[in-house]
Write a protein that holds these residues in place. Structure first.
Motif: not given
Length: 473
Positions: A422-443
């Motif tokens: 919410p606008p009046d409650r900023p986070p105490r901590f932030v972080r960034a993580r790296l992910f690998r993304y792949r498209y899913t299949g039809w199923r």
């Protein structure tokens, strides 16, 4: 001089000018709505700090005379207003000299923005808009027929855009020569569109046909722009169809659209209009002088194209009058995404309540389908793609982004799709993580509705909090 004008291109000029004004409008609107968080006085890369170390001769800009966020906003919204006026055809009702000056106004305003835009404006389509916009100022209005030399130079730009891109591909990644790059490109491109998943799932032979057709369109068809009609119109039409295919397959800001605009100038469209009166002598002199200057400056991109060390998207002068272009000289095989999270917990443990920030355009939630944003340019989302390729691309701005998220900075949050706090409650901590993304299949798409699957790779930035010393007034 009968050779000076081409009456048969009157309608082509009209369509070209209105379409170019539309691209200008999008560019200025993008600047007006995003600059405060990116470049403003409290932005991630503040313009005043940049102006203090870069002289006017290296980066000509109105902002060397004065900078404030209010003045930047005034320039951006003025650019929107002038672009809208040109889109509505105001230049047609003005004297020739006034129409020329009017077309130079958005060019000068956008040049001022690009030259202080730093990393956020380091894209080839910025220089392309400036190069095309400058030349368009000398294309004339209803008082005169289009000058042949300006029409030729517009085709010369289109040739360099396409042929340069074709050369950089053939010389670059081997997958272009093997016709296999499009097995990966639709999945790993900077910002997928709503149809990109389907393009990626096309059969392998279709991808090979796509790649081969790209080589023909970029290395063979551009030469036909300089042949007599109707062959030149056919070549330009083929380029337009190719660009529309690219528009459907991804989000490339206004790169495809301004290439289409350039191709429109090469079409010979029937108008039924009689030839206008001969152009005034001063106009002929100005056009020929500008043409001579641009032809002289063109030797640099020509040398770059024939060089084995060809570079892409480089401007050779601070006014961006003549540039070199290219895209996807190499194609990523794997897609990585930086996922930014925050927590309200006092201790940033792994099992804390980490909540993910959602960006407007870049992939995040695997179930969220990509949207179409182009020709609008989501600058932060594009730079997040580069950051995932290498942290070096984010050295000068990523820390500033995290700091502003810790503050719940309103202007920064407007660049995002959703903040989990919410606008009046900023986070105490932030972080960034790296992910690998792949498209899913039809199923999996049918069963879960998710277009992406992702897997954790590594930490990108450890949990960080806003220290008292880092707090800004």
């Amino acid at each position: 001089m009968d050779w000076f004008t081409a009456p048969g291109y009157w309608l082509s000029r009209l369509v070209f000018q209105r379409a170019l004004a539309g691209v200008y409008l999008v560019a200025f609107l993008t600047a007006a709505l995003q600059f405060r968080a990116l470049l403003g006085e409290r932005g991630m890369l503040p313009i005043p700090r940049y102006l203090a170390r870069v002289p006017f001769r290296r980066a000509p800009s109105l902002f060397h005379l004065h900078y404030s966020d209010r003045f930047f906003a005034a320039c951006a919204w003025t650019g929107c207003a002038v672009s809208a006026a040109l889109l509505a055809g105001l230049d047609s009702g003005l004297p020739l000299w006034a129409a020329t000056v009017l077309w130079l106004v958005p060019w000068a305003l956008y040049l001022s923005i690009v030259n202080v835009g730093q990393t956020w404006y380091a894209f080839g389509w910025e220089s392309l808009l400036l190069e095309v916009g400058f030349l368009a100022a000398f294309l004339g209005n209803d008082e005169v027929d289009p000058p042949v030399v300006v029409l030729f130079l517009l085709r010369w730009i289109l040739f360099r855009v396409e042929f340069g891109a074709g050369l950089i591909k053939i010389r670059g990644d081997a997958c272009w020569r093997r016709l296999t790059c499009l097995h990966y490109h639709h999945e790993t491109q900077p910002m997928p569109g709503p149809l990109s998943w389907f393009f990626h799932r096309l059969p392998g032979p279709v991808h090979r046909v796509e790649a081969a057709a790209n080589h023909v369109t970029q290395l063979v068809v551009p030469v036909l722009l300089f042949t007599p009609q109707p062959l030149a119109t056919a070549a330009a039409s083929l380029m337009i169809l190719t660009q529309l295919w690219l528009v459907a397959s991804g989000n490339f800001s206004w790169l495809n659209w301004i290439t289409i605009v350039l191709a429109l100038s090469a079409l010979r469209l029937p108008s039924g209009r009689t030839a206008a009166a001969g152009p005034p002598l001063w106009y002929e002199a100005v056009v020929l002088a500008v043409a001579a200057l641009l032809v002289f400056l063109s030797h640099r991109p020509v040398l770059n194209m024939v060089s084995r060390r060809q570079v892409m998207n480089r401007s050779f002068d601070p006014l961006h009058l003549v540039n070199t272009y290219g895209a996807f000289g190499s194609v990523s095989r794997v897609r990585y995404e930086v996922v930014v999270e925050g927590t309200l917990d006092e201790v940033p443990r792994e099992d804390a309540d980490w909540r993910e920030y959602e960006f407007k355009g870049k992939p995040g939630d695997p179930r969220r389908w990509p949207r179409q944003f182009a020709p609008y340019h989501l600058r932060l989302d594009w730079l997040m793609w580069f950051a995932a390729l290498s942290p070096a691309y984010a050295d000068d701005w990523f820390g500033g982004l995290m700091e502003r998220l810790l503050e719940n900075d309103r202007d920064t949050l407007r660049l995002l799709r959703r903040s989990p706090f919410p606008p009046d409650r900023p986070p105490r901590f932030v972080r960034a993580r790296l992910f690998r993304y792949r498209y899913t299949g039809w199923r999996e798409l049918r069963e879960t509705g998710a277009c992406w699957e992702r897997s954790y790779v590594r930490e990108f930035m450890p949990p960080t909090r806003l220290t008292r010393a880092a707090q800004r007034p």
